[in-house]
Enzyme design. Structure first.
Site, mmCIF file in Angstrom:
data_model
loop_
_atom_site.group_PDB
_atom_site.id
_atom_site.type_symbol
_atom_site.label_atom_id
_atom_site.label_comp_id
_atom_site.label_asym_id
_atom_site.label_seq_id
_atom_site.Cartn_x
_atom_site.Cartn_y
_atom_site.Cartn_z
ATOM 1 N N HIS A 252 0.926 -1.018 -0.077
ATOM 2 C CA HIS A 252 0.022 0.057 0.181
ATOM 3 C C HIS A 252 0.811 1.343 0.011
ATOM 4 O O HIS A 252 0.615 2.145 -0.830
ATOM 5 C CB HIS A 252 -1.032 -0.015 1.123
ATOM 6 C CG HIS A 252 -1.656 1.251 1.373
ATOM 7 N ND1 HIS A 252 -3.206 1.207 0.611
ATOM 8 C CD2 HIS A 252 -1.678 2.543 1.941
ATOM 9 C CE1 HIS A 252 -3.626 2.282 0.675
ATOM 10 N NE2 HIS A 252 -3.019 3.003 1.552
ATOM 11 N N HIS A 267 3.293 6.260 -2.000
ATOM 12 C CA HIS A 267 3.875 7.493 -1.514
ATOM 13 C C HIS A 267 5.352 7.284 -1.773
ATOM 14 O O HIS A 267 6.164 8.022 -0.910
ATOM 15 C CB HIS A 267 3.532 7.426 -0.034
ATOM 16 C CG HIS A 267 2.085 7.762 0.181
ATOM 17 N ND1 HIS A 267 1.660 8.830 -0.129
ATOM 18 C CD2 HIS A 267 1.297 6.836 0.766
ATOM 19 C CE1 HIS A 267 0.137 8.721 0.093
ATOM 20 N NE2 HIS A 267 0.029 7.470 0.744
ATOM 21 N N LYS A 319 -5.197 9.551 -8.663
ATOM 22 C CA LYS A 319 -4.845 9.793 -7.229
ATOM 23 C C LYS A 319 -5.039 11.332 -7.077
ATOM 24 O O LYS A 319 -4.080 12.024 -7.409
ATOM 25 C CB LYS A 319 -3.517 9.394 -7.050
ATOM 26 C CG LYS A 319 -3.102 9.357 -5.286
ATOM 27 C CD LYS A 319 -3.620 8.542 -4.514
ATOM 28 C CE LYS A 319 -3.560 8.688 -2.996
ATOM 29 N NZ LYS A 319 -2.210 8.413 -2.721
#
Length: 408
Positions: A252, A267, A319
């Site tokens: 994730h 990220h 996103k």
């Protein structure tokens, strides 16, 4: 680190070979030889973000050699002095290998500990030297139009991605199915890659420091082997987002997932770069920060910022807003997020070098075990005074526009 060690050995061997083949080198030969060495070694020390005490030992080694690094000139150079100076350089490298014990302040204040991690991240890379980004025009979070004509990354030096921990990290990026709802199947080779990565990063100062701090706080096993297993369960343990075993903290946070036709997580700057290179990621714009970008109070080019918030499409899914650190090493991010997950709150304010940011760490509980649900950096929220000032500024701007429109 190994490159520096090898370079020192290579130059020492070279000087001995020079003496054996042609006798004592001439002054001009030594000036050229030592000058090239001094420039290369100091450049490498700067590139790996060596702390000031290491730089001081390195420059004292140059002085022993008879080299003035400020004036870039030699004085009474000799092969004997050069070899003596090499000993100082080796001491500098040895110091890089030493990991400091967490201080009382760092044990009590997670922001201080995060700042120490930043200092220890010698694999961090430089903006506009090892890589360059092009954020282009800013936009608001709610703006879903594409405001960036050019890619986010202008370039990344290929040598950066060959660093051992970077290489081990990249090996993990093809081990997952991006869409939630599909159970992950971990093969024996993929499990080996997980552990190879963890063993690789455990050789670094940031992870050794992270381990010491967490074990001293009683939050992680003190035994290194047990700690590696602990990290594996924390980051690579599978849990349910949509269906059983379809997600993990590592997938994730670092790779990203697609859920309900939207991108979640993702990220990490290396993953962003590689996906942009493949053509699967379309950079759509830079989200304006709450504050003007600054380092220690001085305005800097937003393309040199190492904490950014952007918008992008990945595999044709949006996103809307995503924050990442740029240029940091994989081991730094694992260490920082692990510390904040175990020793911090859901939202923890930390200082990392010149940056103050809010780290979000959500816990995910499944079958009685706690996993990393997500972890990411973001802008510091405005305090009451800053928020009030921003509202007043907005109000004054609106009043001025209304008056101007009235007089047209």
């Amino acid at each position: 680190m190994e490159n520096l060690k090898n370079y020192l050995q290579f130059k020492e061997d070279q000087i001995h070979q020079l003496v054996e083949t042609s006798g004592d080198p001439s002054e001009s030969q030594l000036t050229s030889f030592v000058g090239a060495f001094a420039n290369q070694f100091l450049n490498d020390i700067v590139t790996i973000h060596a702390p000031s005490n290491v730089k001081n030992i390195a420059t004292s080694g140059l002085t022993v050699m008879g080299w003035d690094h400020r004036r870039n000139t030699g004085n009474e150079l000799s092969t004997t002095r050069f070899v003596e100076g090499i000993d100082h350089m080796q001491a500098a490298i040895q110091l890089l290998n030493e990991v400091p014990e967490p201080t009382v302040t760092e044990m009590e204040d997670l922001s201080e500990a995060a700042d120490k991690l930043w200092d220890l991240d010698i694999n961090r890379v430089h903006p506009n030297h090892d890589y360059a980004i092009n954020v282009q025009g800013g936009k608001k979070v709610y703006d879903k139009s594409d405001t960036a004509r050019d890619p986010f990354f202008s370039f990344v030096d290929a040598k950066v991605l060959e660093k051992p921990t970077f290489r081990a990290f990249i090996d993990l990026l093809d081990n997952y199915v991006a869409t939630t709802g599909t159970a992950e199947v971990v093969t024996s080779s993929e499990r080996k890659e997980n552990y190879d990565f963890l063993h690789q990063i455990m050789e670094t100062g940031v992870m050794k420091y992270c381990h010491r701090l967490l074990s001293k706080k009683g939050l992680a096993p003190s035994d290194t082997k047990e700690f590696v297993s602990f990290l594996h369960n924390l980051w690579f343990g599978l849990y349910r987002r949509t269906t059983n075993n379809d997600s993990s903290g590592f997938e994730h946070v670092f790779l990203g997932e697609i859920k309900n036709d939207a991108v979640t997580g993702m990220h990490n700057w290396i993953q962003l770069y590689l996906e942009e290179q493949k053509g699967t990621l379309d950079y759509r714009g830079f989200i304006k920060p709450r504050r003007k970008p600054s380092i220690q109070g001085c305005y800097v080019d937003k393309n040199a910022q190492q904490v950014v918030t952007i918008q992008f499409e990945w595999n044709n899914c949006l996103k809307n807003v995503s924050s990442s650190m740029i240029g940091t090493s994989p081991e730094f991010e694992i260490a920082l997020y692990t510390m904040c997950f175990l020793a911090g709150e859901e939202k923890t304010i930390v200082k990392c070098g010149p940056y103050r940011m809010e780290l979000t760490c959500y816990k995910y509980t499944s079958r009685g075990h706690k996993y990393i649900g997500t972890s990411f950096p973001s802008d510091m929220p405005l305090d009451e005074n800053e928020a009030a000032a921003k509202i007043q500024s907005s109000y004054r701007g609106k009043s001025t526009r209304n008056r101007n429109n009235y007089h047209r």
